[in-house]
Design an enzyme around this catalytic site. Structure first.
Site, PDB file in Angstrom:
ATOM      1  N   THR A 178      29.153  40.691  29.147  1.00 32.35           N
ATOM      2  CA  THR A 178      28.869  40.130  30.428  1.00 32.35           C
ATOM      3  C   THR A 178      27.744  38.844  30.136  1.00 32.35           C
ATOM      4  OG1 THR A 178      27.630  40.722  32.308  1.00 32.35           O
ATOM      5  CG2 THR A 178      26.523  41.558  30.456  1.00 32.35           C
ATOM      6  N   HIS A 220      35.877  36.030  46.516  1.00 34.86           N
ATOM      7  CA  HIS A 220      35.581  36.118  44.931  1.00 34.86           C
ATOM      8  C   HIS A 220      36.625  35.374  44.148  1.00 34.86           C
ATOM      9  CE1 HIS A 220      34.626  39.795  41.876  1.00 34.86           C
ATOM     10  NE2 HIS A 220      34.581  38.578  41.331  1.00 34.86           N
ATOM     11  N   HIS A 270      38.156  32.440  38.456  1.00 35.99           N
ATOM     12  CA  HIS A 270      38.015  32.058  39.831  1.00 35.99           C
ATOM     13  C   HIS A 270      38.521  30.681  39.808  1.00 35.99           C
ATOM     14  CE1 HIS A 270      33.779  34.228  39.386  1.00 35.99           C
ATOM     15  NE2 HIS A 270      34.837  35.169  39.645  1.00 35.99           N
ATOM     16  N   HIS A 302      40.312  37.945  34.707  1.00 35.88           N
ATOM     17  CA  HIS A 302      39.678  37.782  35.906  1.00 35.88           C
ATOM     18  C   HIS A 302      39.215  36.262  36.072  1.00 35.88           C
ATOM     19  CE1 HIS A 302      37.258  37.603  39.237  1.00 35.88           C
ATOM     20  NE2 HIS A 302      36.063  37.868  38.566  1.00 35.88           N
ATOM     21  N   SER A 305      30.463  43.372  33.416  1.00 35.13           N
ATOM     22  CA  SER A 305      30.046  44.093  34.567  1.00 35.13           C
ATOM     23  C   SER A 305      31.466  44.525  35.812  1.00 35.13           C
ATOM     24  CB  SER A 305      29.039  43.343  35.467  1.00 35.13           C
ATOM     25  OG  SER A 305      29.588  42.048  36.002  1.00 35.13           O
ATOM     26  N   GLU A 306      32.335  43.940  35.253  1.00 33.22           N
ATOM     27  CA  GLU A 306      33.791  43.993  35.902  1.00 33.22           C
ATOM     28  C   GLU A 306      34.620  44.997  35.474  1.00 33.22           C
ATOM     29  OE1 GLU A 306      33.701  43.264  38.977  1.00 33.22           O
ATOM     30  OE2 GLU A 306      33.496  41.265  39.324  1.00 33.22           O
TER      31      GLU A 306
HETATM   32  P1  13P Z   1      30.561  39.275  34.008  1.00 28.97           P
HETATM   33  O1  13P Z   1      29.913  38.244  33.355  1.00 28.97           O
HETATM   34  O2  13P Z   1      29.738  40.621  33.791  1.00 28.97           O
HETATM   35  O3  13P Z   1      31.718  39.368  33.166  1.00 28.97           O
HETATM   36  O4  13P Z   1      31.066  38.852  35.196  1.00 28.97           O
HETATM   37  C1  13P Z   1      31.513  37.500  35.587  1.00 28.97           C
HETATM   38  C2  13P Z   1      32.318  37.607  36.903  1.00 28.97           C
HETATM   39  O5  13P Z   1      33.031  36.657  37.221  1.00 28.97           O
HETATM   40  C3  13P Z   1      32.081  38.529  37.994  1.00 28.97           C
HETATM   41  O6  13P Z   1      33.139  38.371  39.029  1.00 28.97           O
END
Ligand code: 13P
Length: 257
Positions: free
Chosen positions: A47, A160, A99, A97, A77-78
């Site tokens: 994280t 998100h 953005h 994941h 955290s994901e």
């Molecule tokens: P983490 O740093 O916990 O991996 O979270 C980053 C994130 O993009 C949450 O959506």
């Protein structure tokens, strides 16, 4: 003692983290990447780490319940989102994941990428649905994703970002790449003021091709939520200048006189 294969996965996750950072699919400490290891455990990014600078030794290994089994740092955290995908998709061995700006703009606007605009995107992904918003890192988010995970390899998450999965990290990355490229093209067609969608016949033919191309069985090849092809041209977007619009209205009005 670390196995050769564990080291290989550490290197591989690091390489794709650097790539998503270089391609601006993440900024700052955004995003997370994981792989399913041959023993069923999951190796993931820690994280709060910048994916541009993360190192192989930073990776964390968790079990299928999310408990850390190896690593100095805390897992992303994901991980509940990643674990949901691994649980529902035995064919998935990697999750990315991120953005990326254009696709995340669609997610923030609440618009799915579900128009049959580009043949290769229909072939590769079908439509990219939008899961409603849920607070990141909580069951709210996994509850919103659950209905889509079985049938789609790439999802927009409202307000998100994007999550993709694949048989390996390259597949999952390629899907992220396709989603962002398609989102960019979709925005350009909006700027041009015209979207000429593939017809439903064209989409049908692409699904047949998709089956052959990826060696899928019929149920895997058919999307649950179909693309939005046009059959009548009514959903086509056109643009007119002010004077063209005035001219058109005047001509319609004159025929009514
Ligand atoms: P983490 O740093 O916990 O991996 O979270 C980053 C994130 O993009 C949450 O959506």
């Amino acid at each position: 003692m670390q196995s050769v294969s564990e080291e290989k996965f550490r290197q591989e996750i690091t390489r794709f983290c650097h790539l998503i950072y270089e391609k601006c699919y993440v900024a700052s400490t955004d995003g997370n990447v994981s792989v399913r290891l041959p023993d069923g455990n999951i190796m993931c990014t820690p994280t709060i780490c910048n994916k541009g600078f993360v190192k192989p030794e930073d990776m964390v290994i968790i079990d299928s319940k999310g408990k850390r089994v190896k690593g100095e740092r805390k897992a992303s955290s994901e991980m509940a989102m990643h674990l949901l995908i691994y649980e529902m998709r035995p064919d998935a061995n990697a999750v990315v994941h991120a953005h990326p700006a254009c696709a995340t703009a669609y997610a923030a606007a609440g618009i799915p990428l579900n128009k049959a605009l580009i043949s290769e995107v229909v072939l590769a992904l079908g439509c990219i649905p939008l899961a409603e918003y849920g607070t990141p890192g909580t069951p709210e988010l996994t509850d919103q994703l659950r209905p889509f995970v079985k049938s789609y390899d790439a999802l927009l998450m409202a307000n998100h970002g994007v999550v993709t999965s694949g048989a390996n990290l390259e597949d999952a990355f390629n899907r992220m790449d396709t989603v962002e490229h398609f989102a960019k093209i979709s925005i350009y067609t909006k700027i041009l003021g015209r979207e000429r969608l593939l017809s439903s016949e064209d989409v049908e033919k692409l699904w047949v091709q998709r089956q052959k191309y990826y060696g899928l069985d019929e149920s895997e090849a058919q999307p649950k939520d179909p693309m939005c092809p046009v059959t009548d041209g009514l959903s086509e977007t056109i643009s007119l200048t002010r004077s063209e619009l005035i001219d058109l209205i005047e001509r319609v009005v004159s025929t009514l006189k």
